[in-house]
Design an enzyme around this catalytic site. Structure first.
Site, PDB file in Angstrom:
ATOM      1  N   ASP A 189       0.849  -1.176   0.000  1.00  0.00           N
ATOM      2  CA  ASP A 189       0.000   0.000   0.000  1.00  0.00           C
ATOM      3  C   ASP A 189       0.895   1.240   0.000  1.00  0.00           C
ATOM      4  O   ASP A 189       2.109   1.137   0.229  1.00  0.00           O
ATOM      5  CB  ASP A 189      -0.905  -0.027   1.239  1.00  0.00           C
ATOM      6  CG  ASP A 189      -1.993   1.034   1.178  1.00  0.00           C
ATOM      7  OD1 ASP A 189      -2.208   1.591   0.084  1.00  0.00           O
ATOM      8  OD2 ASP A 189      -2.605   1.297   2.216  1.00  0.00           O
ATOM      9  N   GLU A 214      -8.880  12.382   6.928  1.00  0.00           N
ATOM     10  CA  GLU A 214      -9.919  13.197   7.551  1.00  0.00           C
ATOM     11  C   GLU A 214      -9.330  14.189   8.543  1.00  0.00           C
ATOM     12  O   GLU A 214      -9.845  15.299   8.705  1.00  0.00           O
ATOM     13  CB  GLU A 214     -10.947  12.293   8.224  1.00  0.00           C
ATOM     14  CG  GLU A 214     -11.731  11.444   7.228  1.00  0.00           C
ATOM     15  CD  GLU A 214     -13.022  10.924   7.810  1.00  0.00           C
ATOM     16  OE1 GLU A 214     -13.066  10.675   9.027  1.00  0.00           O
ATOM     17  OE2 GLU A 214     -13.992  10.763   7.048  1.00  0.00           O
ATOM     18  N   LYS A 233     -17.796  13.392   0.272  1.00  0.00           N
ATOM     19  CA  LYS A 233     -16.400  13.513  -0.167  1.00  0.00           C
ATOM     20  C   LYS A 233     -15.927  12.133  -0.594  1.00  0.00           C
ATOM     21  O   LYS A 233     -16.460  11.105  -0.164  1.00  0.00           O
ATOM     22  CB  LYS A 233     -15.502  14.053   0.946  1.00  0.00           C
ATOM     23  CG  LYS A 233     -15.229  13.080   2.086  1.00  0.00           C
ATOM     24  CD  LYS A 233     -14.200  13.650   3.040  1.00  0.00           C
ATOM     25  CE  LYS A 233     -13.757  12.649   4.099  1.00  0.00           C
ATOM     26  NZ  LYS A 233     -14.825  12.200   4.985  1.00  0.00           N
ATOM     27  N   ARG A 257      -2.799  13.796  -3.134  1.00  0.00           N
ATOM     28  CA  ARG A 257      -3.990  12.964  -3.168  1.00  0.00           C
ATOM     29  C   ARG A 257      -5.187  13.886  -3.293  1.00  0.00           C
ATOM     30  O   ARG A 257      -5.369  14.799  -2.479  1.00  0.00           O
ATOM     31  CB  ARG A 257      -4.092  12.133  -1.893  1.00  0.00           C
ATOM     32  CG  ARG A 257      -5.294  11.221  -1.863  1.00  0.00           C
ATOM     33  CD  ARG A 257      -5.356  10.412  -0.587  1.00  0.00           C
ATOM     34  NE  ARG A 257      -6.478   9.503  -0.604  1.00  0.00           N
ATOM     35  CZ  ARG A 257      -6.818   8.715   0.405  1.00  0.00           C
ATOM     36  NH1 ARG A 257      -6.086   8.722   1.512  1.00  0.00           N
ATOM     37  NH2 ARG A 257      -7.844   7.906   0.324  1.00  0.00           N
ATOM     38  N   ASP A 267      -5.298   5.820  -4.598  1.00  0.00           N
ATOM     39  CA  ASP A 267      -5.148   7.187  -5.089  1.00  0.00           C
ATOM     40  C   ASP A 267      -5.334   7.289  -6.603  1.00  0.00           C
ATOM     41  O   ASP A 267      -5.364   6.288  -7.331  1.00  0.00           O
ATOM     42  CB  ASP A 267      -3.767   7.732  -4.715  1.00  0.00           C
ATOM     43  CG  ASP A 267      -3.706   8.157  -3.264  1.00  0.00           C
ATOM     44  OD1 ASP A 267      -4.771   8.385  -2.677  1.00  0.00           O
ATOM     45  OD2 ASP A 267      -2.595   8.229  -2.715  1.00  0.00           O
ATOM     46  N   ARG A 316      -6.347   3.539  -7.833  1.00  0.00           N
ATOM     47  CA  ARG A 316      -7.776   3.327  -7.574  1.00  0.00           C
ATOM     48  C   ARG A 316      -8.041   1.849  -7.275  1.00  0.00           C
ATOM     49  O   ARG A 316      -9.004   1.261  -7.731  1.00  0.00           O
ATOM     50  CB  ARG A 316      -8.612   3.777  -8.770  1.00  0.00           C
ATOM     51  CG  ARG A 316      -8.547   5.265  -9.065  1.00  0.00           C
ATOM     52  CD  ARG A 316      -8.971   6.084  -7.868  1.00  0.00           C
ATOM     53  NE  ARG A 316      -9.178   7.499  -8.178  1.00  0.00           N
ATOM     54  CZ  ARG A 316      -8.950   8.481  -7.327  1.00  0.00           C
ATOM     55  NH1 ARG A 316      -8.483   8.206  -6.125  1.00  0.00           N
ATOM     56  NH2 ARG A 316      -9.186   9.724  -7.656  1.00  0.00           N
ATOM     57  N   ASP A 364      -4.624  -3.392   5.396  1.00  0.00           N
ATOM     58  CA  ASP A 364      -5.024  -2.850   6.696  1.00  0.00           C
ATOM     59  C   ASP A 364      -6.535  -2.911   6.927  1.00  0.00           C
ATOM     60  O   ASP A 364      -6.986  -2.860   8.062  1.00  0.00           O
ATOM     61  CB  ASP A 364      -4.541  -1.400   6.852  1.00  0.00           C
ATOM     62  CG  ASP A 364      -4.993  -0.502   5.706  1.00  0.00           C
ATOM     63  OD1 ASP A 364      -5.811  -0.963   4.875  1.00  0.00           O
ATOM     64  OD2 ASP A 364      -4.544   0.645   5.635  1.00  0.00           O
ATOM     65  N   ASN A 386     -11.643  -5.594   4.172  1.00  0.00           N
ATOM     66  CA  ASN A 386     -11.736  -6.200   2.852  1.00  0.00           C
ATOM     67  C   ASN A 386     -10.388  -6.661   2.307  1.00  0.00           C
ATOM     68  O   ASN A 386     -10.337  -7.270   1.237  1.00  0.00           O
ATOM     69  CB  ASN A 386     -12.369  -5.213   1.857  1.00  0.00           C
ATOM     70  CG  ASN A 386     -13.814  -4.933   2.196  1.00  0.00           C
ATOM     71  OD1 ASN A 386     -14.489  -5.778   2.765  1.00  0.00           O
ATOM     72  ND2 ASN A 386     -14.279  -3.746   1.856  1.00  0.00           N
TER      73      ASN A 386
END
Length: 1009
Positions: free
Chosen positions: A338, A437, A495, A545, A611, A664, A689, A692
């Site tokens: 990742d 966030e 968002k 990003r 991203d 993506r 992490d 899923n």
């Protein structure tokens, strides 16, 4: 909670689901806002114990001891001891029993300590819990949670204790473990009147070991450990089968059985030479041969090496959950990583905004300290933003469009910023939530539109649709502050990823005007999407990003439950596009060197991120995953998940190389990448992490979960947990895995070479018989035991602790099918074993036949006499030769190809005190064994040496000269171990491939037609 509050005794059966939140807080003497103090939590931990299930867990000393004696090797030794006592050979039988006891005690001590180490590491990698203590949100090991703690749950968490909920947002939990109900249970805060309500209907409670599948919540811990519902009725479900053997253990077991079979064959040969006539001499010789072929110290050496390797990996923040992953790491050919937090610092900062009509905005400040300025820069001029034309935005000022965008950023956000009141950290800013966030909430604080301020003005959260990796967006429904004219309007704020939000937009805002995109797919919509794509690419190419912000007014429908009755697709439709936000997450300083180190080691790195492709490519260039001087548009090494997922497996398999960057990315894309790697017979490590991510973690050869940002579900599906979420730690873990595997090969080769050498001596010795027809021992059984246990085992342990060689990460990954016993290792074992055996037996023959007339008197196997002096001297010479050959071979085994006696290699010997001390002490032990009167002749059946030492030293010199010649020949004939390519060669190869395969849009269209 204040320090003066008193702990109230808890009733195990208190029906907390029938009590209000205030009653539960009072009952448990806690505060839903402040939580417990650290001192109070420590006191309660002493009172109620650890939050863990009892049962069969922990280390049982008697089980460890039993494993030391209940194995094939010990059984053979016991048979040898019984036969020795049966033939009245008490000294020999006593020595064998002493060896058995010492081996069991040493193995017990090592394995018991190793088990305790593993138990401690398992505790370190156990699920964690988010709680509020000392007014701050902190992460603690789940077993440290106590009744009265305020526990926080999010999507993917495993609930750590039974809790009474007091704050819920779309919370659904999987309680199949307790109730058998396959569907998730939606929770609420309503008090339940019935004391005997079924567990599945206690909707204001969550239970230990269940899983949060949706939403978030806060709750008061009511029960921990064995007092939880899972502790009462299903403690067995929490036990872990630690008896399952790893592939390494299975290989060693297979080797042990093969060795045992070979021992039986050799015993038959011994009795065959004696015409199958039983005698004490034949029986003892047969037992000696069987003892010689079995490496008695192997189990203890493997245990020590494994324990040391696991501890070392824990030191650099990699917690091993499954021992099998240790050996798997050495075979890794591809690492799929990742980006956020692994390759980058996960210290995100919102640095740019773009709004239609108003253009770009620059944001200053770093970290999550809400201090900084916002400047309007306008549109780019010749691709550049000129700071001299900037206009500073004063807090609370700005256009209606600007303020509405900041409202959406602030309210569609779960992150929290706090200024602590704790005495030790008073006034410091802390943040809770997802790094993205947090960055957005900091931006809102800088404009004076923080979430607490807006909530204080009257904005009220009605419903929330949390971020979902399948839709890549989040939405929240708020009611605006009521006015005299109306009770307040409803607004949806959204968002997420640009393409996933744009697809939901039917309007876009430009200043105070809203433009419609309905039924404009071919004209205005295409023009609008091109404009957004251009602005987004401009931000993404700077490594930012990019998130898209949108909103809409929502008209409530009578009779529809706005909390639970909303349809997400309907809510997230007809949105109004507001603007773009660019967030920068700088790469870790160690990421680029770590990636280059992977290339040196023949390991290819893939970045799979959610991203935008331009953002992913920019960060990939900074981290050296792809060259920084090649185009990344329409390039086969940089793809989107949509492109990759749409390709059939056959087309993927025809690709010369799999993509290095997939943007993506969805969890299903990760699984598809692992499958593609496996079809190429490659060995993959995958990081993850989220909830899923568990399928891809399980599908990978080595699943690696993030310890800080990872969900408990991901951790439980993984083989290794990184406590620092750092890509460089993965590379260190691979290096450690390689070191461990190579060291296991080294000490197995050392032990088995010694066994082969002893067998050579004993089998050839069958040709020499005394006057009664019995074979004369070239080495006595006690000598063989001493060689196996005292002489060869300590150096083997030292080889297991060898530091990594300089070429450790400059060699290609080993084949996953190769295993421990490669052709070269097996060949070396027999070549060195034959050489040592022949030299040792040659010295026996020279002393017996050259210096003592070849006198082979009867009874020389059991007692000394003047007629047996020649045999006893030959036996001593053979034993001394074998001892020094085995010890010098330990130095030789430090490298398969390089000379062990090179000055540079001898210097590194200082790093391994265990090895050189075992060699020195092993050589010194020869003298008491040879020269203590009575002990030498009665127990070891040999005599003191004089001039025979010349033969011993000559054998050592000849063996080491032979070893150097043998390695020289191998280097000339066999394929080099090291890689010809290095990181620069890999980058050049990739650069050539990307340049040659870059296609223009028109070329792609032509190809498709």
């Amino acid at each position: 909670m204040g320090k003066g509050k008193k702990v109230v005794d808890l009733e195990p059966e208190t029906p907390y689901h029938t009590l209000s939140v205030d009653q539960v807080a009072q009952e448990l003497a806690t505060s839903t806002l402040e939580g417990l103090s650290s001192e109070e939590a420590a006191a309660r931990l002493q009172k109620y114990g650890l939050n863990e299930l009892q049962g069969d867990g922990g280390v049982k000393w008697y089980k460890v001891l039993w494993r030391q004696v209940a194995n094939v090797l010990v059984c053979v030794l016991l048979i040898a001891a019984i036969l020795a006592f049966a033939t009245n050979d008490y000294p020999e039988g006593g020595v064998i029993m002493f060896i058995i006891v010492m081996n069991a005690l040493i193995g017990f001590w090592q394995e018991f300590n190793a088990e305790q180490t593993m138990e401690a590491l398992r505790n370190m990698s156990s699920p964690t819990a988010q709680v509020i203590r000392d007014e701050s949100r902190i992460t603690i090991p789940n077993n440290q949670a106590v009744p009265g703690d305020i526990m926080i749950f999010e999507d993917g968490d495993v609930v750590g204790a039974d809790c009474r909920l007091f704050e819920v947002f779309n919370l659904e939990t999987d309680e199949a473990l307790l109730t058998g109900e396959s569907l998730p249970v939606q929770k609420n805060l309503s008090v339940i009147e019935s004391v005997d309500e079924a567990l599945g209907d206690r909707l204001n409670m969550v239970f230990s070991s269940t899983t949060v599948v949706k939403g978030r919540a806060k709750g008061i811990v009511t029960s921990t450990g064995m007092q939880t519902q899972i502790g009462k009725i299903a403690s067995s479900l929490m036990s872990v089968d630690s008896s399952e053997k790893t592939p390494l253990q299975k290989r060693l077991d297979k080797m042990a059985y093969m060795v045992f079979a070979a021992a039986i064959v050799l015993v038959i040969i011994v009795f065959g030479v004696h015409k199958f006539v039983y005698s004490k001499e034949a029986a003892i010789y047969a037992i000696s041969v069987s003892i010689a072929i079995i490496p008695e110290g192997l189990v203890a050496v493997v245990t020590l090496t494994m324990a040391f390797g696991v501890s070392r990996m824990a030191e650099f923040k990699a917690i091993v959950r499954r021992l099998s992953s240790l050996e798997s790491l050495g075979a890794v050919t591809n690492i799929c990583s990742d980006k956020t937090g692994t390759l980058t610092q996960s210290k995100m900062v919102a640095v740019r905004m773009w709004l239609p009509l108003e253009g770009y905005f620059r944001v200053t400040g770093t970290g999550f300290i809400p201090e900084g300025e916002i400047y309007r820069q306008g549109e780019m001029v010749d691709g550049q933003l000129k700071e001299e034309n900037e206009q500073r935005i004063v807090n609370g000022a700005g256009s209606n469009h600007f303020l509405r965008t900041l409202q959406a950023i602030s309210l569609c956000n779960m992150a929290e910023l706090r200024r602590t009141q704790h005495p030790e950290t008073h006034g410091e800013w802390t943040a809770i939530g997802d790094p993205t966030e947090i960055a957005l909430q900091v931006l809102a604080y800088k404009t004076g539109l923080s979430k607490p301020d807006l909530i204080g003005q009257g904005f009220e959260l009605v419903s929330e649709f949390p971020f979902d990796s399948s839709v890549k967006r989040m939405s929240a429904l708020y009611q605006s502050p009521p006015t005299k004219e109306s009770p307040g309007e409803y607004f949806v704020f959204t968002k997420g990823a640009t393409e996933r939000v744009i697809s939901c937009c039917n309007f876009w805002r430009e200043g105070d005007k809203e433009h419609s995109l309905i039924n404009e797919k071919g004209g205005k919509r295409a023009e609008f999407e091109n404009m957004i794509s251009e602005k987004m690419t401009a931000l993404a190419e700077r490594g930012l990003r990019v998130l898209t912000i949108a909103y809409r007014k929502y008209e409530a429908v009578a009779g529809v439950d706005l909390v639970h009755g909303l349809d997400r697709d309907e809510v997230e439709s007809n949105l109004v596009f507001l603007g773009l936000v660019g967030i920068y997450d700088p790469p870790r300083a160690e990421s680029r060197p770590a990636v280059l180190q992977c290339y040196e080691a023949g390991i290819r790195v893939h970045m799979l991120t959610g991203d935008h492709p331009a953002t992913a490519a920019a960060i990939a260039k900074e981290c050296a995953i792809i060259p920084d001087d090649v185009p990344t548009v329409n390039n086969p090494l940089v793809m989107t998940a949509l492109q990759f997922d749409q390709m059939p497996d056959e087309e993927i398999d025809r690709m010369e190389e799999l993509p290095r960057v997939v943007a993506r990315c969805s969890p299903n894309t990760k699984v598809k990448m692992i499958a593609a790697l496996h079809r190429r017979n490659l060995f993959a490590a995958m990081t993850g992490d989220g909830v899923n991510d568990s399928p891809s973690l399980k599908a990978a050869n080595v699943g690696i979960a993030m310890g800080q940002s990872g969900s408990d579900v991901a951790k439980q599906a993984s083989d290794i947990v990184l406590t620092d979420d750092n890509f460089a730690t993965i590379v260190q873990a691979v290096a450690e895995g390689r070191r461990m595997f190579i060291n296991i090969q080294k000490f197995i080769q050392h032990l088995m070479s010694a066994n082969v050498a002893e067998i050579v001596v004993l089998i050839i010795g069958l040709a020499f018989k005394d006057r009664t027809g019995n074979a004369v021992f070239p080495m006595s059984p006690v000598e063989i035991l001493f060689l196996n246990m005292i002489t060869s085992s300590p150096p083997a342990m030292g080889l297991g602790l060898e530091p990594p060689s300089p070429s450790n990460m400059r060699e290609p990954p080993r084949s996953a099918k190769q295993g421990l016993f490669s052709f070269e290792v097996v060949m070396d074992t027999f070549v060195y074993g034959l050489a040592m055996g022949i030299l040792s037996f040659a010295n026996f023959c020279i002393v017996v036949f050259g210096f003592n007339g070849g006198e082979l008197s009867s009874g020389c196997n059991s007692a000394w006499s003047e007629q047996c002096e020649g045999v006893f001297l030959g036996r001593a010479t053979s034993y001394a030769s074998m001892t020094l050959l085995i010890l010098s071979h330990a130095i030789n085994c430090r490298s398969l190809r390089e000379s062990g006696w090179k000055p540079s290699n001898l210097k590194t010997l200082n790093q391994n005190k265990m090895l050189w001390l075992s060699v020195v002490i092993g050589a010194l032990l020869v003298f008491p064994v040879l020269y203590i009167p009575g002990f030498n002749t009665n127990v070891f059946k040999h005599s003191p040496l004089t001039y025979e030492w010349g033969l011993v030293l000559a054998a050592v010199v000849i063996f080491n000269a032979f070893a150097e010649l043998y390695k020289w020949i191998k280097n000339k004939v066999m394929k080099p171990l090291g890689l010809e390519a290095n990181s620069q060669a890999e980058m050049d190869r990739m650069r050539t491939y990307m340049t040659q395969n870059t296609q223009t849009d028109s070329a792609i269209d032509t190809k498709r037609e």
